[in-house]
Design a protein around this motif. Structure first.
Motif, PDB file in Angstrom:
ATOM      1  N   VAL A 619       0.857  -1.176   0.000  1.00  0.00           N
ATOM      2  CA  VAL A 619       0.000   0.000   0.000  1.00  0.00           C
ATOM      3  C   VAL A 619       0.897   1.231   0.000  1.00  0.00           C
ATOM      4  N   THR A 620       0.561   2.234  -0.768  1.00  0.00           N
ATOM      5  CA  THR A 620       1.303   3.495  -0.779  1.00  0.00           C
ATOM      6  C   THR A 620       0.550   4.517   0.054  1.00  0.00           C
ATOM      7  N   LEU A 621       1.256   5.147   0.991  1.00  0.00           N
ATOM      8  CA  LEU A 621       0.663   6.142   1.891  1.00  0.00           C
ATOM      9  C   LEU A 621       1.387   7.471   1.688  1.00  0.00           C
ATOM     10  N   ARG A 622       0.622   8.534   1.537  1.00  0.00           N
ATOM     11  CA  ARG A 622       1.195   9.857   1.300  1.00  0.00           C
ATOM     12  C   ARG A 622       0.538  10.888   2.186  1.00  0.00           C
ATOM     13  N   GLY A 623       1.305  11.868   2.590  1.00  0.00           N
ATOM     14  CA  GLY A 623       0.785  12.945   3.409  1.00  0.00           C
ATOM     15  C   GLY A 623       1.885  13.919   3.751  1.00  0.00           C
ATOM     16  N   ILE A 624       1.634  14.741   4.758  1.00  0.00           N
ATOM     17  CA  ILE A 624       2.601  15.747   5.209  1.00  0.00           C
ATOM     18  C   ILE A 624       2.851  15.532   6.691  1.00  0.00           C
ATOM     19  N   ALA A 625       4.113  15.486   7.094  1.00  0.00           N
ATOM     20  CA  ALA A 625       4.511  15.364   8.495  1.00  0.00           C
ATOM     21  C   ALA A 625       5.085  16.688   8.969  1.00  0.00           C
ATOM     22  N   THR A 626       4.646  17.143  10.121  1.00  0.00           N
ATOM     23  CA  THR A 626       5.134  18.401  10.700  1.00  0.00           C
ATOM     24  C   THR A 626       5.491  18.186  12.158  1.00  0.00           C
ATOM     25  N   GLY A 627       6.407  18.998  12.648  1.00  0.00           N
ATOM     26  CA  GLY A 627       6.802  18.952  14.053  1.00  0.00           C
ATOM     27  C   GLY A 627       8.293  18.841  14.251  1.00  0.00           C
ATOM     28  N   LEU A 628       9.048  18.575  13.182  1.00  0.00           N
ATOM     29  CA  LEU A 628      10.508  18.479  13.323  1.00  0.00           C
ATOM     30  C   LEU A 628      11.119  19.832  13.630  1.00  0.00           C
ATOM     31  N   ASP A 629      10.499  20.893  13.116  1.00  0.00           N
ATOM     32  CA  ASP A 629      11.116  22.219  13.246  1.00  0.00           C
ATOM     33  C   ASP A 629      11.142  22.720  14.685  1.00  0.00           C
ATOM     34  N   VAL A 630      10.346  22.124  15.553  1.00  0.00           N
ATOM     35  CA  VAL A 630      10.328  22.595  16.950  1.00  0.00           C
ATOM     36  C   VAL A 630      11.332  21.845  17.825  1.00  0.00           C
ATOM     37  N   PRO A 728      -4.137  -4.377  -1.114  1.00  0.00           N
ATOM     38  CA  PRO A 728      -2.906  -4.420  -1.911  1.00  0.00           C
ATOM     39  C   PRO A 728      -2.981  -3.513  -3.137  1.00  0.00           C
ATOM     40  N   GLY A 729      -1.949  -2.696  -3.315  1.00  0.00           N
ATOM     41  CA  GLY A 729      -1.875  -1.818  -4.473  1.00  0.00           C
ATOM     42  C   GLY A 729      -2.542  -0.475  -4.307  1.00  0.00           C
ATOM     43  N   ASP A 730      -3.235  -0.229  -3.185  1.00  0.00           N
ATOM     44  CA  ASP A 730      -3.909   1.047  -2.979  1.00  0.00           C
ATOM     45  C   ASP A 730      -2.912   2.187  -2.837  1.00  0.00           C
ATOM     46  N   ILE A 731      -3.334   3.373  -3.230  1.00  0.00           N
ATOM     47  CA  ILE A 731      -2.597   4.619  -2.974  1.00  0.00           C
ATOM     48  C   ILE A 731      -3.530   5.506  -2.172  1.00  0.00           C
ATOM     49  N   ILE A 732      -3.125   5.846  -0.963  1.00  0.00           N
ATOM     50  CA  ILE A 732      -3.965   6.641  -0.062  1.00  0.00           C
ATOM     51  C   ILE A 732      -3.211   7.930   0.250  1.00  0.00           C
ATOM     52  N   GLU A 733      -3.862   9.054   0.025  1.00  0.00           N
ATOM     53  CA  GLU A 733      -3.196  10.349   0.152  1.00  0.00           C
ATOM     54  C   GLU A 733      -3.843  11.181   1.254  1.00  0.00           C
ATOM     55  N   GLU A 734      -3.238  12.377   1.482  1.00  0.00           N
ATOM     56  CA  GLU A 734      -3.713  13.360   2.464  1.00  0.00           C
ATOM     57  C   GLU A 734      -3.717  12.788   3.869  1.00  0.00           C
ATOM     58  N   LEU A 735      -2.712  12.001   4.190  1.00  0.00           N
ATOM     59  CA  LEU A 735      -2.594  11.411   5.524  1.00  0.00           C
ATOM     60  C   LEU A 735      -1.604  12.235   6.341  1.00  0.00           C
ATOM     61  N   ASP A 736      -1.995  13.439   6.694  1.00  0.00           N
ATOM     62  CA  ASP A 736      -1.095  14.353   7.398  1.00  0.00           C
ATOM     63  C   ASP A 736      -0.914  13.905   8.845  1.00  0.00           C
ATOM     64  N   VAL A 737       0.301  14.091   9.360  1.00  0.00           N
ATOM     65  CA  VAL A 737       0.639  13.683  10.723  1.00  0.00           C
ATOM     66  C   VAL A 737       1.339  14.839  11.429  1.00  0.00           C
ATOM     67  N   GLN A 738       0.875  15.148  12.627  1.00  0.00           N
ATOM     68  CA  GLN A 738       1.505  16.165  13.467  1.00  0.00           C
ATOM     69  C   GLN A 738       2.296  15.472  14.568  1.00  0.00           C
ATOM     70  N   ILE A 739       3.595  15.747  14.648  1.00  0.00           N
ATOM     71  CA  ILE A 739       4.435  15.181  15.717  1.00  0.00           C
ATOM     72  C   ILE A 739       4.256  16.063  16.942  1.00  0.00           C
ATOM     73  N   ASP A 740       3.428  15.589  17.878  1.00  0.00           N
ATOM     74  CA  ASP A 740       3.004  16.449  18.992  1.00  0.00           C
ATOM     75  C   ASP A 740       3.118  15.777  20.354  1.00  0.00           C
ATOM     76  N   HIS A 741       3.751  14.601  20.430  1.00  0.00           N
ATOM     77  CA  HIS A 741       3.890  13.909  21.702  1.00  0.00           C
ATOM     78  C   HIS A 741       5.368  13.711  22.024  1.00  0.00           C
ATOM     79  N   PRO A 742       5.912  14.551  22.900  1.00  0.00           N
ATOM     80  CA  PRO A 742       7.322  14.361  23.283  1.00  0.00           C
ATOM     81  C   PRO A 742       7.513  13.053  24.046  1.00  0.00           C
ATOM     82  N   LEU A 743       8.658  12.434  23.854  1.00  0.00           N
ATOM     83  CA  LEU A 743       8.980  11.184  24.553  1.00  0.00           C
ATOM     84  C   LEU A 743       9.721  11.544  25.837  1.00  0.00           C
ATOM     85  N   ASP A 744       8.954  12.030  26.805  1.00  0.00           N
ATOM     86  CA  ASP A 744       9.561  12.545  28.030  1.00  0.00           C
ATOM     87  C   ASP A 744       8.986  11.921  29.298  1.00  0.00           C
TER      88      ASP A 744
END
Length: 970
Positions: A619-630, A728-744
Motif C-alpha cells: 500500500v502506498t501512503l502519502r501525506g505531510i509530516a510536521t513537528g521536526l522544526d520545533v 494491496p496496491g492502494d494509494i492513499i493520500e492526504e494522511l497528514d501527521v503532526q508530531i506532537d507527543h514528546p517522549l519525556d
C-alpha cells in the motif's frame, strides 16, 4: 548476584506454539544516555502479517451542501466533532443499509468511513445529524469515523469504535444427515449463512434440544427433539433474521411387526388383517407372497395397520413383506392360506410355526374339516385348542425343548401329521449395552448383556449388521461397533426364530473438536482420536496414532480412517495416557496425561506446501509530516534531526519484518512523505529525533539496510495517524501527521518475582514497551529498561493524553541469561493505560534447565527428556498452566519442526514413544536437533487439562512463559 553491567539480548531467542512462531531479541546500540537503557530489544515473528484488508479508505472528502450555516470561514470556530450513536447500528454484509449518525460538529466538508470504506449517499441534515448508506464488508464489528475538513487545511476525526455490526442474513441451505429417528436425540448439522451463536432452532415446531455454532464453517450443530414420523420443517431465527427449510428433516421410526392378527386366512382373500408393531404407516406397501395387499389405514400411534389380505396362490404358508419410509421387514412363513372351497379334511399349516421354550404362545392351525372333535398334539402331547370355524383352530403351545416337533391333527378318525410343524427356540432378551455410546468412527468395544444368546445370533446397531462380535455365553456378547452417523440407534439381536430390540440402546456421537484439544468422559477402555491438517483444516487419513500408558506399560496403535478418525478400544486401556499422531511430511504431536475419551490433534506440515505465494503488492501512503522544526538542534554535530515515517505492525514482536518504508519515509525537514506499507488496518507512526550522519550516509549509499540504519536513531517525539485501511496496491493520500507527543515520560516498572538462577540461569531483567492500537496492530517503542534486579525505570515514553482511549501500553517483562542466546529466558506481559503509579508486571513462570539430555549431549536410547525449574528472585514461583516442548532440526531456512509435545503443569519429564512403521519418516531425525521447553501460563481461568482446545493454549492467551533451548544429537 555479580555486580556487572546488564547485557543485551541476542538474536537466538525464539519460541513457538501451535503454529505461531516468535523469533529473537536483537541487541543494538541506543544513543540514549539512560543508565538502564543500554540496548534496544526487538522480538520478531516468523509469521507473515495477517491483517484483514476490508477495503480501501478513500480520504477524498464528500462535498456537502449545508446551507448558509455550513459556509466555513477561515476564522470561524467550529463545534467539537463527535459521534454519539448510530441508528440502526446493524446491517447486512451486502451494504446499502441507511444509517443515521447522531453527534456534533457535522460542519464543513464531511466524509464517513466504516471500517475504512466510504459510506455512500451521504447527506448532512444538520450539525448534529447525517445520513448515509453503508458500504459492503465482512461479518463483524466495525469502527465508524467521521472526518471533517475546512478550506483544505483543518482535519479532525471522531470515531465510534465497534459502532456498527455487519451480519449475514439468515439462510438455510441444507441439513446433514436429514434423516433422523423419531425418538430424537440425533446430532445434525445445519448449513447456510448467518447461523450465529444464540440461534433458535425449531424442528417441526419443537425446540431443538441443543444448538452449537461451528466457527470453522459457520454451520450449526443441533440435537433434534422427538418428532412425528415424516417430513418436518426446519426453522432458524436469530438477530440476523429467520429462514425455514420445508421438509428439511425426515423423522423415521424403526419398522417392526410383532404379530399378525389373525395370521391365517382364505385363499380367496379379502379378509381383514391387522399388523401389530411400530413404525406402521398408512403409506406402506405390503405383499403376501407375490401378491399386494390393500392397505386400509394405520392408527395415530403407528402401532396398528389394517389391510385386506390378497388372494393366495395356493394353500400353505407365505412370506409377508412390508415396506415404508421407516424401512423394510420380511417375515418368513408368517401367514397361512387355507382353501376355503375345499370340503375334505386337510391341514394347510400353523401360524406362527415357532415359539419360546416356556410355551404359552397362541398358535393358529389352518385347514379344512375341523369340528368339535378335532384334536391337536405337539410331539404326542395333546394341547388345548378352540374351534373358531371349520377352517381355523386357535391353540396354546405347551412348553417344550429346543428344536422341531411334529404336529398331529385328528378328527373323526382322520389324521394329518405335519413333520417339524412347530419349532421351539430360546427366547432372546436384551438387558443392557456398555458402554452405551461411542464415536461415529466405530471401533468401540461394547458388551451386550441379556439372555438366550447363541452362536447363530445376528447383531444389529440400527440398520447395520455387526461383523466383529463374539458370543461368549448365553448372556454375554462382545462386539465392536461399525461406523455410523450421530444419534441413537436400536440394538437388535436376532435368530431365525427370535428377535429382541433395545430401542435407542446405543448412541453415536461426533468426538472431534474443530479447534483441537481434549474433552469428554473419563477413559473407560476407549479413546476416540481425530487428526486435522493444520494447513487446511481437513481431516487426515492414514495417520499413525499411538496411545501409551506409562504407568502400566500398555500400548495400542492404529491408523486414522478416511474421515481422519480412529477409535482405540481395549479392555486394558485406561488413563492417563499419552497420545501421539505422526505422518511423514508433518510435525509429530503428542498430548500427555490424557484422562478423557476424546482427543483431537492438529498436525502441521513440515516439508513445505509447494511454491511460496506471490508477493502481495504494498500500500502506498502519502501525506505531510510536521513537528521536526520545533525540536532542538543536536548538540553533537555527528547527529542530524530527522523524521521517520513508519506503520504499526501486526504482532508485538515483528516490527523488523515490516517492509522498509522507502526513501520517502525519511525526512530531513517538515514536509511531504511517500511510503509503502503492509495491506490491512494500520496506523502511521511518525517519530522525530536524532540520527547519526554516518549511518544516514551508509544507508543512502546502500552500505547498510534500513533497519540497521534505524538502530542508530535516537527518538525524541512522535505523532500518529489512525484508522487507515488499505488493500494491496492502494494509494492513499492526504494522511497528514503532526508530531506532537514528546517522549519525556518516565515511570517505574517492577517485575514481580521473576525467575533467577546461577549460570546459565536468568540474571538480568528488562522491560520492552509497545503501544497496542487494537485492530491496527502494535508499535514497538525505541527504548527499553534493563538491570541487574527486577526494579526498573522506563524512560523516553509517550504520554497517552490526547490519543484515543483504546490505545494502551503493552509492556513485555523479561528475565534473561548471560548466555550467547540469552536462554533460559522468561516473559510476562502487562497491558494498561494507567502508569501514573508505575507498573507491576506479574506473574512469571519458572525458567527451565535441562537435565537429560544436556546441552550438546545425546538423547538416550529410552528417549527420555527431563528438566528442572528455577525458583523466583524472591522465592517459590508460580506454576505454569502447561508445557510446550518442541523438537526441530536444522534446515536451509527456519528449523524444520519434528515433534511437539503438550504436557500438564507440573510435568518435568516425559518419554518420546517409538513410532510405528506407518508413520514413515515422521518424528525424530538423525544427528543434530534442537530441543525447546516452554512452560506457559494462560490468561484468565486455570487450564483444565481434561477439557481444552488448541485455542485455550494458543500463544495469544499466554500471560507469561519461559523458554530454554539446547542442541542435542541422536
Amino acid at each position: 548476584m555479580n555486580q556487572r553491567e546488564p547485557k543485551g539480548i541476542n538474536d537466538a531467542f525464539f519460541f513457538v506454539l501451535l503454529g505461531l512462531f516468535f523469533a529473537g531479541c536483537q541487541s543494538s546500540p541506543n544513543s540514549s544516555d539512560d543508565a538502564d537503557s543500554g540496548t534496544t530489544v526487538i522480538l520478531d515473528s516468523f509469521m507473515a502479517d495477517s491483517s484483514d484488508a476490508n477495503g480501501t479508505p478513500n480520504d477524498t472528502n464528500v462535498d456537502v451542501d449545508v446551507g448558509d450555516s455550513g459556509t466555513v470561514d477561515a476564522g470561524m470556530e467550529w463545534d467539537e466533532l463527535s459521534i454519539n450513536s448510530l441508528v440502526p447500528n446493524r446491517g447486512t454484509v451486502a451494504g446499502g443499509t441507511e444509517i443515521r449518525l447522531i453527534g456534533n460538529g457535522f460542519m464543513g466538508e464531511i466524509s464517513v468511513l466504516i471500517r475504512g470504506q466510504e459510506c455512500r449517499e451521504l447527506t448532512v441534515e444538520s450539525p448534529n445529524h447525517l445520513r448515509c448508506q453503508t458500504p459492503s464488508s465482512t461479518v463483524g464489528l466495525a469502527a465508524v469515523s467521521v472526518v471533517r475538513t475546512g478550506n483544505g487545511e483543518l482535519r479532525e476525526t471522531a470515531t465510534l469504535d465497534e459502532g456498527f455490526t455487519y451480519f449475514e442474513d439468515v439462510s438455510l441451505d441444507g441439513v446433514m444427515p436429514n434423516r433422523v429417528p423419531a425418538r430424537g436425540g440425533a446430532e445434525v448439522q445445519l448449513f447456510g449463512a448467518g447461523l450465529i451463536d444464540g440461534s433458535r432452532v425449531r424442528i417441526g415446531g419443537n425446540e431443538a434440544l441443543e444448538v452449537r455454532p461451528n466457527e470453522a464453517d459457520g454451520s450449526l450443530t443441533i440435537v433434534v427433539p422427538p418428532g412425528i414420523p415424516g417430513p418436518a420443517d426446519v426453522d432458524v431465527s436469530n438477530f440476523n433474521g429467520r429462514d425455514s427449510l420445508p421438509g428439511g428433516i425426515f423423522y423415521y421410526e424403526d419398522l417392526d411387526v410383532l404379530a399378525i392378527e389373525p395370521p391365517v386366512g382364505p385363499l380367496s382373500g379379502g379378509n381383514q388383517v391387522a399388523f401389530i408393531g411400530r413404525g406402521l404407516l398408512a403409506r406402506s406397501t405390503v405383499f403376501f407372497g407375490m401378491n399386494p395387499a390393500e392397505v386400509l389405514g394405520a392408527n395415530d400411534e403407528r402401532t396398528n395397520l389394517a389391510l385386506n389380505a390378497p388372494r393366495g396362490a395356493a394353500a400353505g404358508a407365505v412370506t409377508v413383506t412390508i415396506e415404508n419410509d421407516n424401512g423394510t421387514r420380511e417375515l418368513n412363513s408368517a401367514y397361512v392360506y387355507f382353501d376355503d372351497l375345499a370340503n375334505n379334511f386337510q391341514v394347510a399349516g400353523l401360524a406362527p410355526d415357532r415359539g419360546p421354550l416356556e410355551g404359552g404362545g397362541e398358535v393358529w392351525v389352518a385347514g379344512n374339516g375341523f369340528n368339535e372333535t378335532t384334536t391337536v398334539q405337539f410331539d404326542g402331547r395333546s394341547i388345548e385348542c378352540e374351534l373358531v370355524d371349520p377352517n381355523r383352530l386357535r391353540c396354546t403351545a405347551p412348553p417344550g425343548v429346543e428344536g422341531n416337533v411334529p404336529v398331529d391333527v385328528s378328527t373323526d378318525g382322520m389324521n394329518v401329521v405335519v413333520p417339524n410343524g412347530y419349532t421351539y427356540f430360546q427366547r432372546l432378551e436384551l438387558i443392557a449395552v456398555l458402554p452405551d455410546n461411542g464415536s461415529v468412527a466405530g471401533g468401540t468395544q461394547i458388551t451386550i448383556t441379556g439372555s438366550g444368546f447363541s452362536p447363530d445370533n445376528t447383531v444389529f446397531l440400527g440398520e447395520i449388521a455387526l461383523e466383529d462380535y463374539q458370543v461368549l455365553n448365553d448372556t454375554t456378547i462382545l462386539a465392536v461397533t461399525p461406523p455410523n452417523t450421530p444419534g441413537p440407534v436400536d440394538v437388535i439381536v436376532s435368530t431365525d426364530f427370535s428377535r429382541s430390540v433395545l430401542p435407542g440402546g446405543f448412541s453415536y456421537f461426533e468426538p472431534a473438536a474443530d479447534f483441537g484439544g481434549v474433552w469428554g468422559n473419563p477413559i473407560a477402555n476407549t479413546v476416540n482420536v481425530t487428526v486435522i491438517h493444520g494447513g487446511n483444516g481437513q481431516r487426515m487419513e492414514d495417520v499413525a496414532v499411538v496411545a501409551v500408558n506409562e504407568d502400566t506399560g500398555f500400548r495400542i496403535d492404529g491408523l486414522t480412517n478416511d474421515n481422519g478418525q480412529l477409535t482405540l478400544s481395549d479392555p486394558d486401556l485406561s488413563g492417563p495416557i499419552n497420545v501421539t499422531a505422526a505422518k511423514e511430511g508433518f510435525e509429530a504431536t503428542t498430548i500427555e496425561d490424557i484422562d478423557v475419551e476424546n482427543v483431537t490433534i492438529i498436525l502441521f506440515p513440515n516439508d513445505g506446501e509447494g511454491d511460496p505465494p506471490p508477493p502481495v503488492p504494498a500500500v502506498t501512503l502519502r501525506g505531510i509530516a510536521t513537528g521536526l522544526d520545533v525540536l532542538p538542534k543536536p548538540v553533537n554535530e555527528v547527529y542530524i534531526n530527522v523524521i521517520v515515517i513508519e506503520t504499526t505492525h501486526s504482532s508485538p514482536y515483528n516490527r523488523s519484518r515490516l517492509p522498509p518504508p522507502g526513501p520517502g519515509g525519511l525526512l530531513l525537514e517538515d514536509g511531504p512523505f511517500d511510503i509503502i506499507a503492509r495491506p490491512g488496518e494500520l496506523a502511521i507512526v511518525a517519530t522525530a529525533g536524532e540520527l547519526a550522519r554516518d549511518a544516514l550516509k551508509d544507508y543512502q549509499d546502500g552500505v547498510i539496510d534500513y533497519w540497521t540504519m534505524r538502530r542508530s536513531f535516537n527518538p525524541m517525539a512522535m505523532g500518529i495517524r489512525r484508522f487507515i485501511a488499505g488493500s494491496p496496491g492502494d494509494i492513499i493520500e492526504e494522511l497528514d501527521v503532526q508530531i506532537d507527543h514528546p517522549l519525556d515520560l518516565t515511570f517505574p516498572v517492577d517485575l514481580d518475582n521473576p525467575p533467577a538462577g546461577a549460570d546459565p540461569g536468568p540474571q538480568f531483567y528488562g522491560a520492552l514497551p509497545r503501544l497496542n492500537f487494537g485492530p491496527e496492530g502494535f508499535w514497538e517503542l525505541d527504548t527499553q529498561a534493563v538491570g541487574l534486579d527486577p526494579n526498573l525505570s522506563m524512560r523516553r515514553m509517550p504520554r497517552l493524553d490526547g490519543w484515543d482511549a483504546d490505545i494502551t501500553y503493552y509492556i513485555i517483562g523479561i528475565a534473561y541469561s548471560a548466555t550467547e542466546d540469552n536462554l533460559p529466558m522468561a516473559v510476562s506481559i502487562e497491558e494498561t493505560r494507567d502508569v501514573e503509579a508505575g507498573l507491576l508486571i506479574t506473574p512469571f513462570v519458572g525458567s527451565t534447565f535441562m537435565i537429560d539430555p544436556l546441552r550438546g549431549g545425546q538423547l538416550g536410547a529410552g528417549q527420555e527428556v527431563t528438566w528442572g525449574v528455577h525458583d523466583g528472585f524472591e522465592g517459590p514461583i508460580t506454576p505454569p498452566s502447561g508445557n510446550l516442548i518442541l523438537v526441530e532440526e536444522p534446515a536451509l531456512g527456519p528449523p524444520k519442526p519434528l515433534w511437539r509435545y503438550i504436557t500438564p503443569s507440573l510435568t518435568t519429564q516425559f518419554i518420546m514413544p517409538e513410532l510405528p512403521e506407518a508413520a514413515g519418516g515422521a518424528g525424530l531425525g538423525q544427528g543434530v536437533m534442537f530441543l525447546s521447553v516452554l512452560p506457559f501460563l494462560i490468561e484468565g481461568a486455570d487450564l483444565d487439562f481434561d477439557d481444552f482446545t488448541y485455542n485455550d493454549v494458543a500463544q495469544s492467551r499466554w500471560k507469561a512463559w519461559s523458554q530454554n533451548m539446547i542442541i542435542f544429537s541422536r
